[in-house]
Design a protein around this motif. Structure first.
Motif, PDB file in Angstrom:
ATOM      1  N   UNK A 138       1.196   6.758  -8.666  1.00  0.00           N
ATOM      2  CA  UNK A 138       0.144   7.766  -9.093  1.00  0.00           C
ATOM      3  C   UNK A 138      -1.126   7.451  -8.600  1.00  0.00           C
ATOM      4  N   UNK A 139      -1.190   6.399  -7.594  1.00  0.00           N
ATOM      5  CA  UNK A 139      -2.216   5.870  -6.971  1.00  0.00           C
ATOM      6  C   UNK A 139      -3.273   5.133  -7.742  1.00  0.00           C
ATOM      7  N   UNK A 140      -2.894   4.735  -9.123  1.00  0.00           N
ATOM      8  CA  UNK A 140      -3.653   4.072  -9.825  1.00  0.00           C
ATOM      9  C   UNK A 140      -3.366   2.583  -9.865  1.00  0.00           C
ATOM     10  N   UNK A 141      -4.005   1.568  -9.283  1.00  0.00           N
ATOM     11  CA  UNK A 141      -3.673   0.096  -9.550  1.00  0.00           C
ATOM     12  C   UNK A 141      -4.722  -0.463  -9.238  1.00  0.00           C
ATOM     13  N   UNK A 142      -4.593  -1.842  -9.638  1.00  0.00           N
ATOM     14  CA  UNK A 142      -5.844  -2.678  -9.459  1.00  0.00           C
ATOM     15  C   UNK A 142      -5.302  -3.997  -8.499  1.00  0.00           C
ATOM     16  N   UNK A 143      -6.419  -4.678  -8.146  1.00  0.00           N
ATOM     17  CA  UNK A 143      -6.069  -5.823  -7.174  1.00  0.00           C
ATOM     18  C   UNK A 143      -5.418  -6.800  -7.611  1.00  0.00           C
ATOM     19  N   UNK A 144      -5.014  -6.988  -8.833  1.00  0.00           N
ATOM     20  CA  UNK A 144      -4.318  -8.053  -9.616  1.00  0.00           C
ATOM     21  C   UNK A 144      -2.957  -7.435  -9.390  1.00  0.00           C
ATOM     22  N   UNK A 145      -2.739  -6.295  -9.414  1.00  0.00           N
ATOM     23  CA  UNK A 145      -1.379  -5.503  -9.443  1.00  0.00           C
ATOM     24  C   UNK A 145      -0.957  -5.598  -7.976  1.00  0.00           C
ATOM     25  N   UNK A 146      -1.954  -5.453  -7.191  1.00  0.00           N
ATOM     26  CA  UNK A 146      -1.568  -5.514  -5.578  1.00  0.00           C
ATOM     27  C   UNK A 146      -1.184  -6.783  -5.212  1.00  0.00           C
ATOM     28  N   UNK A 147      -2.029  -7.922  -5.644  1.00  0.00           N
ATOM     29  CA  UNK A 147      -1.529  -9.208  -5.190  1.00  0.00           C
ATOM     30  C   UNK A 147      -0.225  -9.593  -5.701  1.00  0.00           C
ATOM     31  N   UNK A 148      -0.063  -9.391  -7.068  1.00  0.00           N
ATOM     32  CA  UNK A 148       1.298  -9.564  -7.594  1.00  0.00           C
ATOM     33  C   UNK A 148       2.557  -8.917  -7.086  1.00  0.00           C
ATOM     34  N   UNK A 149       2.051  -7.572  -6.390  1.00  0.00           N
ATOM     35  CA  UNK A 149       3.299  -6.823  -5.930  1.00  0.00           C
ATOM     36  C   UNK A 149       3.812  -7.390  -4.630  1.00  0.00           C
ATOM     37  N   UNK A 150       2.509  -7.983  -3.648  1.00  0.00           N
ATOM     38  CA  UNK A 150       2.835  -8.771  -2.493  1.00  0.00           C
ATOM     39  C   UNK A 150       3.747 -10.034  -2.805  1.00  0.00           C
ATOM     40  N   UNK A 151       3.749 -10.581  -3.932  1.00  0.00           N
ATOM     41  CA  UNK A 151       4.512 -11.760  -4.077  1.00  0.00           C
ATOM     42  C   UNK A 151       5.719 -11.483  -4.835  1.00  0.00           C
ATOM     43  N   UNK A 152       5.985 -10.190  -5.014  1.00  0.00           N
ATOM     44  CA  UNK A 152       7.575 -10.008  -5.685  1.00  0.00           C
ATOM     45  C   UNK A 152       8.443  -8.809  -5.014  1.00  0.00           C
ATOM     46  N   UNK A 153       8.047  -8.635  -3.635  1.00  0.00           N
ATOM     47  CA  UNK A 153       9.033  -7.800  -2.810  1.00  0.00           C
ATOM     48  C   UNK A 153      10.232  -8.239  -2.662  1.00  0.00           C
ATOM     49  N   UNK A 154      11.274  -7.235  -2.680  1.00  0.00           N
ATOM     50  CA  UNK A 154      12.711  -7.701  -2.422  1.00  0.00           C
ATOM     51  C   UNK A 154      12.707  -8.285  -0.934  1.00  0.00           C
ATOM     52  N   UNK A 155      12.189  -7.761  -0.033  1.00  0.00           N
ATOM     53  CA  UNK A 155      12.252  -8.029   1.436  1.00  0.00           C
ATOM     54  C   UNK A 155      10.854  -8.183   2.031  1.00  0.00           C
ATOM     55  N   UNK A 156      10.252  -9.126   1.680  1.00  0.00           N
ATOM     56  CA  UNK A 156       8.894  -9.228   2.380  1.00  0.00           C
ATOM     57  C   UNK A 156       9.014  -9.688   3.683  1.00  0.00           C
ATOM     58  N   UNK A 157       7.981  -9.246   4.511  1.00  0.00           N
ATOM     59  CA  UNK A 157       7.875 -10.059   5.669  1.00  0.00           C
ATOM     60  C   UNK A 157       7.848 -11.571   5.596  1.00  0.00           C
ATOM     61  N   UNK A 158       6.852 -11.824   4.666  1.00  0.00           N
ATOM     62  CA  UNK A 158       6.730 -13.568   4.687  1.00  0.00           C
ATOM     63  C   UNK A 158       6.823 -13.545   3.039  1.00  0.00           C
ATOM     64  N   UNK A 159       7.986 -14.132   2.500  1.00  0.00           N
ATOM     65  CA  UNK A 159       7.987 -14.445   0.881  1.00  0.00           C
ATOM     66  C   UNK A 159       6.983 -15.537   0.507  1.00  0.00           C
ATOM     67  N   UNK A 160       6.830 -15.236  -0.626  1.00  0.00           N
ATOM     68  CA  UNK A 160       5.675 -16.341  -1.313  1.00  0.00           C
ATOM     69  C   UNK A 160       6.414 -17.480  -1.607  1.00  0.00           C
ATOM     70  N   UNK A 161       5.780 -18.710  -1.406  1.00  0.00           N
ATOM     71  CA  UNK A 161       6.421 -20.196  -1.867  1.00  0.00           C
ATOM     72  C   UNK A 161       7.357 -20.054  -3.028  1.00  0.00           C
ATOM     73  N   UNK A 162       6.953 -19.441  -4.202  1.00  0.00           N
ATOM     74  CA  UNK A 162       7.636 -19.278  -5.449  1.00  0.00           C
ATOM     75  C   UNK A 162       8.957 -18.608  -5.223  1.00  0.00           C
ATOM     76  N   UNK A 163       9.029 -17.678  -4.389  1.00  0.00           N
ATOM     77  CA  UNK A 163      10.232 -16.880  -4.193  1.00  0.00           C
ATOM     78  C   UNK A 163      11.221 -17.838  -3.362  1.00  0.00           C
ATOM     79  N   UNK A 164      11.052 -18.517  -2.464  1.00  0.00           N
ATOM     80  CA  UNK A 164      11.505 -19.173  -1.669  1.00  0.00           C
ATOM     81  C   UNK A 164      12.083 -20.486  -2.504  1.00  0.00           C
ATOM     82  N   UNK A 197       0.904  -1.093  -0.040  1.00  0.00           N
ATOM     83  CA  UNK A 197      -0.076   0.055   0.176  1.00  0.00           C
ATOM     84  C   UNK A 197       0.981   1.311   0.122  1.00  0.00           C
ATOM     85  N   UNK A 198       1.943   1.171   0.832  1.00  0.00           N
ATOM     86  CA  UNK A 198       2.989   2.367   0.694  1.00  0.00           C
ATOM     87  C   UNK A 198       3.369   2.691  -0.705  1.00  0.00           C
ATOM     88  N   UNK A 199       3.974   1.481  -1.344  1.00  0.00           N
ATOM     89  CA  UNK A 199       4.501   1.582  -2.516  1.00  0.00           C
ATOM     90  C   UNK A 199       3.627   2.367  -3.476  1.00  0.00           C
TER      91      UNK A 199
END
Length: 289
Positions: free
Chosen positions: A40-66, A33-35
């Motif tokens: 520009x404040x224009x985003x979709x839920x698909x982009x949001x979910x994809x963003x949580x799965x591709x962060x460099x230093x996530x609180x909890x990495x997604x399985x595919x990242x591991x 959400x901070x990102x």
């Protein structure tokens, strides 16, 4: 694994992965959400979910990242490289096996003393039980520092910590195993005029083997934990513990999770090896594993 258990196991694994992905979205959402807020404040839920799965230093990495990190550090690196998880796993495995061997030997010896000596049973066993109430995180730094002061570094301190954790289940299991023969069986050995040594080797020890292998499965997992904990106090130069420590220092959660999964895989392989040995030994004895 039989066909009857394959489907349930796959269902459980799939459920864990789904829950893991959902937890990744939830825990990584605040940063995402901070990102988007800085954009520009224009985003979709698909982009949001994809963003949580591709962060460099996530609180909890997604399985595919591991999974990608495991591939890059296991397959994509030379096994002698310090970037290789195989290199670090071997360092931890060396301390684990040494500590497990010493812990198993010590546990069997103590069990023999407890079973054959009533004074040892009453005096030693309570202290053995009490020893496991001391947190390993409190003991490990003292062991490492004290041994380092007398010039003992590297493999031995970690192995001793593994020994401390692995000997207890072997003691408890073998005491139960040595005492498992029925009284009528012991009376039969006396009828044959068998000595104490003959009773031990021909009755008590064979009867204790199923208990021994069960205890060893618990002990080897505890030994691995001890080796990893032993690598933490001084920031060891190698080992899965050092990977966990480095990942926590620099916020590399993907590295932390990959090291954790490597440790879990290592533990599973060790337990599998003991299971195979159990089946072979008990089959040669004419027992059902």
């Amino acid at each position: 694994m039989s066909h009857g258990t394959t489907v349930p196991v796959l269902i459980v694994v799939a459920a864990i992965i789904v829950i893991w992905y959902a937890a990744s979205v939830w825990l990584n959402s605040a940063w995402q959400f901070q990102v988007f807020a800085r954009g520009d404040g224009d985003w979709t839920w698909g982009e949001f979910v994809a963003g949580t799965f591709s962060q460099d230093r996530p609180l909890l990495p997604a399985p595919h990242q591991v999974a990608v990190e495991l591939w890059n550090t296991v397959v994509g690196q030379n096994v002698t490289s310090r970037r290789s998880l195989v290199y670090h796993a071997w360092i931890t495995l060396s301390a684990t096996l040494l500590g497990f061997a010493m812990g198993t030997g010590l546990g069997i010896l103590l069990a023999v003393l407890i079973v054959h000596n009533r004074a040892m049973d009453r005096s030693l066993l309570p202290w053995i039980i009490a020893s496991q109430t001391i947190p390993i995180l409190a003991i490990a730094p003292m062991v490492v520092v004290v041994l380092a002061s007398i010039g003992m570094t590297g493999l031995v301190p970690k192995a001793l910590i593994s020994t401390y954790l692995s000997f207890f289940p072997v003691v408890v299991g073998m005491v139960k195993g040595f005492r498992s023969p029925d009284q009528i069986q012991l009376d039969l050995m006396r009828t044959y005029n068998a000595s104490s040594n003959q009773t031990f080797w021909k009755l008590r020890f064979p009867a204790s083997l199923p208990y021994l292998f069960t205890s060893m499965k618990v002990g080897v997992a505890a030994s691995l934990v001890g080796a990893i904990v032993g690598e933490l106090p001084t920031g060891a130069a190698g080992g899965l513990g050092s990977r966990l420590l480095a990942g926590s220092y620099y916020g590399q959660t993907v590295q932390i999770w990959s090291a954790l999964l490597m440790a879990a895989a290592l533990s599973a392989m060790l337990i599998l090896a003991i299971t195979v040995a159990q089946r072979v030994v008990l089959a040669r004895m004419g027992a059902n594993a």
